[in-house]
Motif scaffolding. Sequence first.
Motif, short mmCIF file in Angstrom:
data_model
loop_
_atom_site.label_atom_id
_atom_site.label_comp_id
_atom_site.label_asym_id
_atom_site.label_seq_id
_atom_site.Cartn_x
_atom_site.Cartn_y
_atom_site.Cartn_z
N LEU A 54 0.83 -1.21 0.00
CA LEU A 54 0.00 0.00 0.00
C LEU A 54 0.86 1.26 0.00
N SER A 55 1.95 1.24 0.79
CA SER A 55 2.84 2.41 0.80
C SER A 55 3.49 2.61 -0.56
N GLY A 56 3.93 1.51 -1.17
CA GLY A 56 4.52 1.62 -2.50
C GLY A 56 3.54 2.12 -3.53
N ASP A 57 2.30 1.62 -3.46
CA ASP A 57 1.28 2.10 -4.40
C ASP A 57 0.99 3.58 -4.20
N ALA A 58 0.91 3.99 -2.93
CA ALA A 58 0.65 5.41 -2.66
C ALA A 58 1.79 6.28 -3.19
N ALA A 59 3.04 5.81 -2.99
CA ALA A 59 4.17 6.58 -3.51
C ALA A 59 4.15 6.64 -5.03
N LEU A 60 3.80 5.52 -5.66
CA LEU A 60 3.73 5.50 -7.12
C LEU A 60 2.64 6.43 -7.63
N ILE A 61 1.50 6.43 -6.96
CA ILE A 61 0.41 7.32 -7.36
C ILE A 61 0.84 8.78 -7.23
N ALA A 62 1.50 9.10 -6.11
CA ALA A 62 1.98 10.48 -5.93
C ALA A 62 2.99 10.85 -7.01
N HIS A 63 3.88 9.89 -7.35
CA HIS A 63 4.86 10.16 -8.41
C HIS A 63 4.17 10.40 -9.74
N LEU A 64 3.17 9.58 -10.06
CA LEU A 64 2.47 9.76 -11.33
C LEU A 64 1.69 11.07 -11.35
N ARG A 65 1.10 11.43 -10.23
CA ARG A 65 0.40 12.72 -10.17
C ARG A 65 1.36 13.88 -10.43
N LEU A 66 2.55 13.78 -9.83
CA LEU A 66 3.53 14.84 -10.04
C LEU A 66 3.95 14.90 -11.50
N GLU A 67 4.19 13.73 -12.11
CA GLU A 67 4.59 13.72 -13.52
C GLU A 67 3.48 14.27 -14.40
N ALA A 69 1.16 16.44 -13.55
CA ALA A 69 1.08 17.89 -13.36
C ALA A 69 2.19 18.60 -14.12
N LYS A 70 3.42 18.04 -14.08
CA LYS A 70 4.52 18.66 -14.80
C LYS A 70 4.31 18.59 -16.31
N LEU A 71 3.80 17.44 -16.80
CA LEU A 71 3.57 17.31 -18.25
C LEU A 71 2.47 18.26 -18.70
N ASN A 72 1.41 18.37 -17.90
CA ASN A 72 0.34 19.31 -18.26
C ASN A 72 0.88 20.74 -18.32
N ARG A 73 1.76 21.06 -17.38
CA ARG A 73 2.30 22.43 -17.40
C ARG A 73 3.20 22.62 -18.60
N THR A 74 3.96 21.56 -18.96
CA THR A 74 4.85 21.67 -20.12
C THR A 74 4.05 21.78 -21.41
#
Length: 565
Positions: A54-67, A69-74
């Motif tokens: 669950l911790s790994g999945d949460a970290a992966l979800i947060a990483h994907l959300r960050l990516e 957000a950055k791609l949308n901004r780019t």
Amino acid sequence: MAKRPKSEKIDVEALRAALAAAEARADQATERADEARAAADRAEAEAAAVKAQLSGDAALIAHLRLEIAKLNRTLYGQRSERTQRLIDQYELQLEELEASAAADALAAEKAAAKAAIPAPTERRRPSRQPFPAHLPRVRVVVPGPGACPCCGGTRLSKLGEDVTETLEVVPRQWTVIQTVRERFACRACEGVSQAPAPFHAVPRGWAGPSLLAMVLFEKYGQHQPLNRQAERYAREGVPLSLSTLADQVGACAAALDPLFRLIAAHVMAAGRLHGDDTTVPVLAKGKTSTGRVWVYVRDDRPFGGADPPAALFHFSPDRRGEHPQAHLAGWTGVLQADAYGGYGQLYGGERKPAPIVEAACWAHARRKFFELADIEGAARQRARKKVAVIAPLALEAVRRMDELFAIEREVNRHSAAERLAVRGERSTPIVTALEGWMRTERARLPRGSEVARAMDYMLDRWPSFARFLDDGCVCLSNNAAEKALRGLALGRKAWLFAGSDRGGQRAAFFNSLIVTAKLNDVDPQAWLADVLSRIAAHPAQRLGELLPWNWKPTSAAPTSLDAAA
């Protein structure tokens, strides 16, 4: 001693049977306890594995959300003022979740080893990029076996090798450079000869250029005051007093002043400038006063200009209009700035040699509407049991302006003629419709309405907002100046205030150098170190070679910010 009655006979067999039964019961109890412990260990291991997953999945979800957000901004640009705040929030979340996931994964491995069951599958991690190629590699060879572990034979042949790379950092090393100049006497004429003393970055200098560059960049680029630097150096075994470091900063300012003047001349030679200012607390008697740092940015890249970008900073103890008027005295062109009243005399028809042309910032205007249309912000207000209202007219204004920003992102870095053609075809109808809609809706709004004030801000200056439709070199926003000031806005939290007005002027001086280097994708610290090592002996008529956009380092160190990262 009493004797056992003869009638009592010891039944040895019964005792043996009772002992065997007791041992059997004890073995069964031990087995049950072992099974219970094993079951508990398995349950603990399974729970730890689930928690790690669950911790790994949460970290992966947060990483994907960050990516995302950055791609949308780019891809789509900064669609709202909260985009950067959202990315910062995602990064903080990712930091904590990754740390928790790593701790939970180790706990799951330990629990699996204790329960003697297979370790859980390794959590999914974002792929790591290879280490930069410019970093030096140190080979640590682990020797292979001298004999075969199977048969003991010594006839071994090498098949290859496996290389595992680990990133490591070597603590900072302080070095004293001794420059030895030998003296010679001539036996024929008894004359004495010696090589000339090397140039120092500053007169009678004791600090090397790399040390000076580090001190300057730490203070003005990383916002670490000299007192904190002195404390850190003392912990590393090199005591340097605050006054000693401050003396070197002042000497470096004098040595680099010719380059600052060249940058200032380059900025003021532009036909279009971005201008903005921000507050800087200044230490005064028993209190702090509020000074201002002004910036003027020359950046021709949005319309494909060949001239390099540069930034010029100035400091003033207050925000009176006389300061920008003095900064821009003798300059004419297009000034992209906010609606600060101090610029008013610059646009007046009686100004000599000629009035400056005003180009208003659509990002400033959009921000006023966005604050009235921020749905997320309104939700936070309601959560605090405060009145929060979303203005439909503000939402509509933001939507129309976003269409203009989308067009500008498409023509960014195109030539001025191409930008002007696209604006005439696609942006002009939107601007015309926006003005008509805004004037119609404004007539229906009461004078004290927040939306009315936001509309008045634009309608009172409409020719300045429409300036970009007539000039392909004009940008839609003043973001270039705001980005140049971002470091100062963040640094205020670290250094709290400038020590004096002279200190504010010195901060403006060094920020002009550092921000100009960054605008040209040059590592400011590497540039300062190289320039300080060369400027004393460099011919005055060739100082332009040391400007960031012309600079060629004498060492093999990386020169771009990307390579340095």
